[in-house]
Design a protein around this motif. Structure first.
Motif, PDB file in Angstrom:
ATOM      1  N   TRP A 268       0.843  -1.180   0.000  1.00 22.86           N
ATOM      2  CA  TRP A 268       0.000   0.000   0.000  1.00 22.86           C
ATOM      3  C   TRP A 268       0.884   1.237   0.000  1.00 22.86           C
ATOM      4  CZ3 TRP A 268      -0.411   3.220   4.443  1.00 22.86           C
ATOM      5  CH2 TRP A 268      -1.416   4.175   4.378  1.00 22.86           C
ATOM      6  N   ALA A 269       0.516   2.226  -0.802  1.00 17.84           N
ATOM      7  CA  ALA A 269       1.260   3.483  -0.846  1.00 17.84           C
ATOM      8  C   ALA A 269       0.270   4.641  -0.935  1.00 17.84           C
ATOM      9  CB  ALA A 269       2.203   3.521  -2.037  1.00 17.84           C
ATOM     10  N   GLU A 270       0.655   5.743  -0.331  1.00 18.61           N
ATOM     11  CA  GLU A 270      -0.199   6.939  -0.303  1.00 18.61           C
ATOM     12  C   GLU A 270       0.699   8.160  -0.377  1.00 18.61           C
ATOM     13  OE1 GLU A 270      -2.386   9.116   3.301  1.00 18.61           O
ATOM     14  OE2 GLU A 270      -3.112   7.092   2.915  1.00 18.61           O
ATOM     15  N   ALA A 271       0.265   9.155  -1.137  1.00 12.49           N
ATOM     16  CA  ALA A 271       1.005  10.413  -1.243  1.00 12.49           C
ATOM     17  C   ALA A 271       0.032  11.563  -1.031  1.00 12.49           C
ATOM     18  CB  ALA A 271       1.671  10.534  -2.603  1.00 12.49           C
ATOM     19  N   ASN A 272       0.357  12.446  -0.108  1.00 15.49           N
ATOM     20  CA  ASN A 272      -0.440  13.644   0.174  1.00 15.49           C
ATOM     21  C   ASN A 272       0.427  14.857  -0.104  1.00 15.49           C
ATOM     22  OD1 ASN A 272      -2.708  12.231   1.139  1.00 15.49           O
ATOM     23  ND2 ASN A 272      -1.727  12.009   3.134  1.00 15.49           N
TER      24      ASN A 272
END
Length: 121
Positions: free
Chosen positions: A59-63
């Motif tokens: 899982w990867a997330e970028a804000n």
């Protein structure tokens, strides 16, 4: 631009960190141009659970915070590199959309001023 890396349920290895920098950070810097001094990019990467071995476990997330605007991209998948690639492309698409919206608003304002000047003179 300030960058914050976070990892969940896994250790952020130097290879993964380098891959994150190559794919997400460089693309974001290139797209933002000179608007990136006040930007904050938070990248979160990890596994959904420690005990699963198959399936969508990465899982990867970028804000990306640009003043009062937040641009976000997240994805889960079977391969860590695949997940990072998809997040990078989604974030790029969102940044382009955001920049086009602001340019469109500027053009609308310019058209409104031009119409007002034509009516006045």
């Amino acid at each position: 631009m300030r960058i914050i890396y976070k990892s969940k349920q896994t250790k952020l290895t130097p290879a993964i960190k380098t891959y994150l920098q190559d794919k997400i950070v460089k693309a974001t810097n290139k797209l933002l141009g000179k608007d990136n001094e006040s930007a904050l990019l938070e990248i979160e990467f990890g596994r959904t659970t420690k005990h699963h071995r198959k399936g969508r476990i990465w899982w990867a997330e970028a804000n990306l915070a640009l003043g009062k605007h937040m641009i976000r991209a997240e994805e889960s998948g079977e391969n860590p590199h695949e997940v990072i690639d998809i997040v990078a492309s989604e974030l790029s698409r969102e940044i382009k959309s955001f920049k086009e919206k602001s340019q469109t608003k500027n053009l609308q304002g310019a058209r409104r001023v031009k119409r007002a000047l034509k009516e006045r003179f």
